[in-house]
Design a protein around this motif. Structure first.
Motif, PDB file in Angstrom:
ATOM      1  N   MET A   7      24.945  10.396 -58.987  1.00 25.46           N
ATOM      2  CA  MET A   7      25.382  11.070 -58.595  1.00 25.46           C
ATOM      3  C   MET A   7      25.706  10.520 -57.381  1.00 25.46           C
ATOM      4  O   MET A   7      26.575  10.393 -56.783  1.00 25.46           O
ATOM      5  N   SER A   8      24.658  10.354 -56.654  1.00 24.85           N
ATOM      6  CA  SER A   8      24.654  10.154 -55.485  1.00 24.85           C
ATOM      7  C   SER A   8      22.990   9.433 -55.056  1.00 24.85           C
ATOM      8  O   SER A   8      22.656   9.947 -55.868  1.00 24.85           O
ATOM      9  N   GLN A   9      22.570   8.424 -54.008  1.00 23.56           N
ATOM     10  CA  GLN A   9      21.545   7.652 -53.433  1.00 23.56           C
ATOM     11  C   GLN A   9      21.067   8.839 -52.154  1.00 23.56           C
ATOM     12  O   GLN A   9      21.518   9.607 -51.607  1.00 23.56           O
ATOM     13  N   ILE A  10      19.912   8.734 -52.220  1.00 20.74           N
ATOM     14  CA  ILE A  10      18.930   9.223 -51.651  1.00 20.74           C
ATOM     15  C   ILE A  10      19.223   8.653 -50.303  1.00 20.74           C
ATOM     16  O   ILE A  10      19.251   7.340 -50.362  1.00 20.74           O
ATOM     17  N   THR A  11      19.490   9.070 -49.064  1.00 17.15           N
ATOM     18  CA  THR A  11      20.106   8.397 -48.043  1.00 17.15           C
ATOM     19  C   THR A  11      18.625   7.714 -47.240  1.00 17.15           C
ATOM     20  O   THR A  11      17.825   9.109 -46.855  1.00 17.15           O
ATOM     21  N   PRO A  12      19.169   6.533 -47.091  1.00 16.02           N
ATOM     22  CA  PRO A  12      17.043   5.725 -46.285  1.00 16.02           C
ATOM     23  C   PRO A  12      16.935   6.811 -45.325  1.00 16.02           C
ATOM     24  O   PRO A  12      17.824   7.705 -43.912  1.00 16.02           O
ATOM     25  N   ALA A  13      16.107   7.116 -45.303  1.00 19.99           N
ATOM     26  CA  ALA A  13      15.376   7.985 -44.093  1.00 19.99           C
ATOM     27  C   ALA A  13      15.133   6.834 -43.069  1.00 19.99           C
ATOM     28  O   ALA A  13      14.819   7.746 -41.832  1.00 19.99           O
ATOM     29  N   SER A  14      14.542   5.661 -43.539  1.00 22.41           N
ATOM     30  CA  SER A  14      13.789   5.150 -42.794  1.00 22.41           C
ATOM     31  C   SER A  14      14.140   3.679 -42.832  1.00 22.41           C
ATOM     32  O   SER A  14      13.921   3.349 -43.744  1.00 22.41           O
ATOM     33  N   THR A  15      13.030   2.507 -42.562  1.00 18.51           N
ATOM     34  CA  THR A  15      13.339   1.365 -43.351  1.00 18.51           C
ATOM     35  C   THR A  15      12.160   1.002 -43.489  1.00 18.51           C
ATOM     36  O   THR A  15      11.580   2.444 -44.116  1.00 18.51           O
ATOM     37  N   SER A  16      11.619   0.353 -44.582  1.00 20.99           N
ATOM     38  CA  SER A  16      10.768  -0.057 -45.837  1.00 20.99           C
ATOM     39  C   SER A  16       9.634   0.239 -45.369  1.00 20.99           C
ATOM     40  O   SER A  16       9.525  -0.600 -43.953  1.00 20.99           O
ATOM     41  N   ARG A  17       8.577   0.982 -46.025  1.00 20.11           N
ATOM     42  CA  ARG A  17       7.264   0.434 -45.307  1.00 20.11           C
ATOM     43  C   ARG A  17       6.657  -0.672 -46.272  1.00 20.11           C
ATOM     44  O   ARG A  17       6.943   0.123 -48.050  1.00 20.11           O
ATOM     45  N   ARG A  18       5.418  -0.927 -45.821  1.00 23.52           N
ATOM     46  CA  ARG A  18       5.068  -1.735 -46.907  1.00 23.52           C
ATOM     47  C   ARG A  18       3.368  -1.902 -46.312  1.00 23.52           C
ATOM     48  O   ARG A  18       2.752  -0.739 -44.976  1.00 23.52           O
ATOM     49  N   ILE A  19       2.647  -1.459 -47.286  1.00 22.07           N
ATOM     50  CA  ILE A  19       1.051  -1.397 -47.361  1.00 22.07           C
ATOM     51  C   ILE A  19       1.103  -2.616 -48.005  1.00 22.07           C
ATOM     52  O   ILE A  19       1.113  -3.240 -49.787  1.00 22.07           O
ATOM     53  N   ASP A  20       0.040  -3.056 -47.587  1.00 23.06           N
ATOM     54  CA  ASP A  20      -0.824  -4.198 -48.546  1.00 23.06           C
ATOM     55  C   ASP A  20      -2.536  -3.406 -49.629  1.00 23.06           C
ATOM     56  O   ASP A  20      -2.777  -3.110 -48.982  1.00 23.06           O
ATOM     57  N   VAL A  21      -2.425  -3.456 -50.694  1.00 25.85           N
ATOM     58  CA  VAL A  21      -3.783  -3.870 -51.431  1.00 25.85           C
ATOM     59  C   VAL A  21      -4.333  -5.349 -51.211  1.00 25.85           C
ATOM     60  O   VAL A  21      -4.080  -5.984 -51.656  1.00 25.85           O
ATOM     61  N   GLU A  22      -5.356  -5.178 -50.129  1.00 25.15           N
ATOM     62  CA  GLU A  22      -6.929  -6.006 -49.916  1.00 25.15           C
ATOM     63  C   GLU A  22      -7.627  -5.664 -51.342  1.00 25.15           C
ATOM     64  O   GLU A  22      -8.892  -4.850 -50.996  1.00 25.15           O
ATOM     65  N   LEU A  23      -7.883  -6.863 -52.120  1.00 25.71           N
ATOM     66  CA  LEU A  23      -9.193  -6.729 -52.976  1.00 25.71           C
ATOM     67  C   LEU A  23      -9.427  -8.334 -52.750  1.00 25.71           C
ATOM     68  O   LEU A  23     -10.106  -9.447 -53.410  1.00 25.71           O
ATOM     69  N   GLY A  24     -11.061  -7.887 -51.597  1.00 25.49           N
ATOM     70  CA  GLY A  24     -11.434  -9.607 -51.565  1.00 25.49           C
ATOM     71  C   GLY A  24     -10.431 -10.622 -50.409  1.00 25.49           C
ATOM     72  O   GLY A  24      -9.622  -9.918 -50.352  1.00 25.49           O
ATOM     73  N   SER A  25     -10.385 -11.963 -51.189  1.00 23.27           N
ATOM     74  CA  SER A  25      -9.348 -13.649 -51.275  1.00 23.27           C
ATOM     75  C   SER A  25      -8.638 -12.178 -52.258  1.00 23.27           C
ATOM     76  O   SER A  25      -7.266 -13.955 -50.870  1.00 23.27           O
TER      77      SER A  25
END
Length: 377
Positions: A7-25
């Motif tokens: 019915m409505s979209q969540i209003t963007p609260a901020s720019t997108s966040r990026r988190i990296d999952v690091e598994l060795g190389s």
């Protein structure tokens, strides 16, 4: 699981966040924020080959598959749409999804896109792990529970009548795109179930985050966008760190199962119809805390804080008369963490201090279960 028409979209609260999952190389990004499904330029870059299978369910596909279709122009793609619910997390659906890949002539650079909640993510990931001994897959979680937990870390699985996720594989996604706009269509019960996994991360190893959740419980229950994105990002960052240190659950990663030994037993006893996964985990965390009290590991004050926070978020804290305590204990004996026929449970020394406890006394577990069954739901 069900979604409602937006019915409505969540209003963007901020720019997108990026988190990296690091598994060795190896490394993969987890993007969190509004509008990510429509950001074709970003997610299309993660597809390496020309064959794509979009794996979804009958509730999610009508809402969001058209957005994904728009980004697949020029590729050879198909979709596999399963029935909605934990009860359909079966080998029959895996076989049909693999058949769809076969009919496409999918090669080793093919990609599976998981469009849905945790069941879809687990099933799509296991399908990708099986096809030609492992192809790419991308997680596009549409539930809060999947965004903060199952879409990150590479666990895939299939249920058996004997128990949940007894068959599976570790198979990391190529990327995760958690579009918070999809939470606008998530019914209240499923949304609250996702908050249980957020609480779990704080209860395991982050007392500062736990206090933050207590301070923002009302806003989170109301789906306030800013604290919601912050909570998702904090939980994902915590889990990413644990997975980086223990990818295949040989040690620390097992702590992420706080409440799960109890919770999986409750889900199985209810034939995956009584409690949602997050609800079962919420109850399971309280049972684990109560058992920790009984064993002299933790104070009642910490159990009280956990119960209060879960109740503030609209979550259950007792199982009700779902099954006899002996039945639940028998189901707990099938837990994957057990060794040499002895229960190994994730318990705690208080908020933010979880640990793996081997050889837990079954009589103590039975007593906690019996007391909980008689408590108000």
């Amino acid at each position: 699981m069900s979604h409602e028409n937006p019915m409505s979209q969540i209003t963007p609260a901020s720019t997108s966040r990026r988190i990296d999952v690091e598994l060795g190389s190896r490394r993969y990004p987890v993007w969190i924020g509004p509008g990510l499904m429509s950001d074709t330029a970003t997610w299309r870059e993660t597809i390496r080959g020309r064959h794509v299978l979009v794996f979804s369910n009958r509730t999610i596909a009508p809402l969001y598959l058209p957005k994904i279709e728009a980004g697949l122009s020029g590729l050879s793609w198909d979709s596999y749409v399963m029935d909605d619910g934990e009860a359909y997390k079966t080998f029959a659906n895996i076989e049909q999804a693999l058949g769809a890949l076969a009919r496409m002539g999918a090669t080793r650079d093919a990609c599976v896109i998981a469009l849905g909640g945790g069941v879809v993510g687990d099933m799509a990931g296991f399908t990708a792990a099986c096809w030609m001994r492992g192809i790419d897959f991308i997680q596009m979680p549409t539930t809060l529970l999947a965004m903060v937990d199952s879409s990150v870390g590479g666990k895939t699985g299939v249920n058996l009548p004997a128990g949940k996720n007894l068959v599976g594989a570790f198979h990391q996604p190529r990327a995760v795109f958690a579009d918070t706009d999809s939470l606008a269509t998530l019914p209240a019960r499923e949304y609250r179930a996702g908050l249980a996994e957020v609480v779990k991360g704080a209860a395991i190893g982050d007392p500062v985050f736990f206090s933050w959740l207590e301070d923002h419980a009302e806003a989170l229950a109301a789906r306030d966008p800013a604290p919601l994105i912050e909570a998702i990002a904090r939980k994902v960052a915590y889990k990413a760190g644990v997975v980086a240190r223990d990818e295949t659950e040989q040690g620390e990663r097992a702590l992420l199962n706080l409440g799960h030994s109890f919770g999986h037993a409750l889900e199985t006893a209810g034939h995956y119809q009584t409690w949602l996964h997050g609800e079962a985990v919420a109850i399971g965390m309280v049972l684990a805390a109560q058992l920790s009290e009984q064993l002299g590991m933790a104070d009642a004050a910490d159990t009280g804080r956990l119960r209060r926070l879960l109740l503030q978020l609209g979550l259950p804290v007792a199982p009700g008369a779902l099954a006899p305590a002996e039945t639940l204990l028998q189901l707990m004996r099938l837990d994957k963490k057990n060794l040499a026929g002895k229960l190994r449970l994730i318990l705690w020394d208080g908020i933010g201090r979880a640990r793996l406890v081997p050889g837990v006394d079954e009589a103590a577990v039975l007593g906690v279960l019996q007391a909980a069954i008689n408590a108000p739901v």
